[in-house]
Motif scaffolding. Structure first.
Motif, mmCIF file in Angstrom:
data_model
loop_
_atom_site.group_PDB
_atom_site.id
_atom_site.type_symbol
_atom_site.label_atom_id
_atom_site.label_comp_id
_atom_site.label_asym_id
_atom_site.label_seq_id
_atom_site.Cartn_x
_atom_site.Cartn_y
_atom_site.Cartn_z
ATOM 1 N N LYS A 129 0.837 -1.208 0.000
ATOM 2 C CA LYS A 129 0.000 0.000 0.000
ATOM 3 C C LYS A 129 0.868 1.253 0.000
ATOM 4 O O LYS A 129 0.640 2.181 -0.778
ATOM 5 C CB LYS A 129 -0.917 -0.016 1.224
ATOM 6 N N ARG A 130 1.891 1.256 0.849
ATOM 7 C CA ARG A 130 2.811 2.393 0.930
ATOM 8 C C ARG A 130 3.524 2.606 -0.407
ATOM 9 O O ARG A 130 3.640 3.731 -0.891
ATOM 10 C CB ARG A 130 3.806 2.134 2.062
ATOM 11 N N SER A 131 4.002 1.523 -1.008
ATOM 12 C CA SER A 131 4.708 1.627 -2.295
ATOM 13 C C SER A 131 3.814 2.212 -3.375
ATOM 14 O O SER A 131 4.244 3.072 -4.143
ATOM 15 C CB SER A 131 5.197 0.250 -2.743
ATOM 16 N N LEU A 132 2.581 1.746 -3.431
ATOM 17 C CA LEU A 132 1.666 2.233 -4.460
ATOM 18 C C LEU A 132 1.199 3.657 -4.188
ATOM 19 O O LEU A 132 1.090 4.472 -5.112
ATOM 20 C CB LEU A 132 0.473 1.289 -4.595
ATOM 21 N N GLU A 133 0.945 3.971 -2.926
ATOM 22 C CA GLU A 133 0.508 5.335 -2.584
ATOM 23 C C GLU A 133 1.617 6.357 -2.783
ATOM 24 O O GLU A 133 1.350 7.507 -3.088
ATOM 25 C CB GLU A 133 0.003 5.380 -1.142
ATOM 26 N N ASN A 134 2.873 5.940 -2.594
ATOM 27 C CA ASN A 134 3.998 6.862 -2.747
ATOM 28 C C ASN A 134 4.468 6.994 -4.191
ATOM 29 O O ASN A 134 5.357 7.786 -4.479
ATOM 30 C CB ASN A 134 5.165 6.430 -1.854
ATOM 31 N N ALA A 135 3.896 6.211 -5.079
ATOM 32 C CA ALA A 135 4.286 6.290 -6.485
ATOM 33 C C ALA A 135 3.872 7.639 -7.063
ATOM 34 O O ALA A 135 2.809 8.174 -6.749
ATOM 35 C CB ALA A 135 3.640 5.160 -7.282
ATOM 36 N N THR A 136 4.751 8.168 -7.887
ATOM 37 C CA THR A 136 4.480 9.428 -8.576
ATOM 38 C C THR A 136 4.420 9.142 -10.075
ATOM 39 O O THR A 136 4.621 8.009 -10.504
ATOM 40 C CB THR A 136 5.606 10.450 -8.300
ATOM 41 N N THR A 137 4.185 10.160 -10.851
ATOM 42 C CA THR A 137 4.182 9.958 -12.298
ATOM 43 C C THR A 137 5.550 9.468 -12.774
ATOM 44 O O THR A 137 5.643 8.811 -13.806
ATOM 45 C CB THR A 137 3.792 11.250 -13.047
ATOM 46 N N PHE A 138 6.593 9.764 -12.026
ATOM 47 C CA PHE A 138 7.942 9.319 -12.396
ATOM 48 C C PHE A 138 8.101 7.808 -12.259
ATOM 49 O O PHE A 138 8.686 7.161 -13.120
ATOM 50 C CB PHE A 138 8.995 10.034 -11.530
ATOM 51 N N ASP A 139 7.578 7.216 -11.174
ATOM 52 C CA ASP A 139 7.825 5.795 -10.930
ATOM 53 C C ASP A 139 6.587 4.901 -10.932
ATOM 54 O O ASP A 139 6.679 3.713 -10.679
ATOM 55 C CB ASP A 139 8.611 5.592 -9.640
ATOM 56 N N GLU A 140 5.423 5.444 -11.276
ATOM 57 C CA GLU A 140 4.227 4.609 -11.277
ATOM 58 C C GLU A 140 4.300 3.508 -12.328
ATOM 59 O O GLU A 140 3.796 2.400 -12.108
ATOM 60 C CB GLU A 140 2.948 5.443 -11.441
ATOM 61 N N ASP A 141 4.952 3.774 -13.451
ATOM 62 C CA ASP A 141 5.115 2.730 -14.467
ATOM 63 C C ASP A 141 6.014 1.609 -13.945
ATOM 64 O O ASP A 141 5.805 0.434 -14.259
ATOM 65 C CB ASP A 141 5.688 3.293 -15.758
#
Length: 129
Positions: free
Chosen positions: A23-35
């Motif tokens: 959950k933390r990893s996905l919530e902290n994703a930005t447009t830079f690293d969401e892919d």
């Protein structure tokens, strides 16, 4: 678009690494690293960890060996902690790291032993509470 591989990967990722971490990893994703988060969930967890050829305990031990060999210390901590969910034991982690010493080098195993020891001690303290 979230497909079957992604959803299957997300379920395994949560089961192995814990819902809070994912959950933390996905919530902290930005447009830079969401892919990148999508790639990891879909391919590492959805395409590989869901395959029937190896159980999660075995995949966990192989992953620990590879991370230790590659000097991927943050990921190694994460996967040693995940042994709580995979069923891999501290003795099995020790044996894998001894294997790393012979085949990947003593310096890699030395760092990995230090990291694994620290994580396993933290886990033991948590379990004692």
């Amino acid at each position: 678009m979230k497909d079957q591989a992604y959803e299957a990967g997300l379920a395994v990722r949560r089961r192995i690494l814990g819902d809070a971490h994912v959950k933390r990893s996905l919530e902290n994703a930005t447009t830079f690293d969401e892919d990148f988060q999508d790639l990891v969930t879909r391919h590492a967890w959805g395409d590989i960890w869901t395959r029937p050829g190896l159980d999660h305990r075995t995949r966990s031990l192989i992953t620990i060996a590879l991370l230790a060999s590659g000097g991927c210390h943050d990921e190694l901590k994460l996967h040693v902690r995940a042994t709580r969910n995979t069923g891999a034991t501290a003795d099995e982690v020790k044996e894998v790291l001894l294997q790393v010493a012979v085949y990947a080098g003593v310096p890699a195993a030395n760092s990995a032993f230090r990291i694994a020891k620290s994580v396993l001690e933290e886990m033991a303290k948590e379990d004692a509470r």
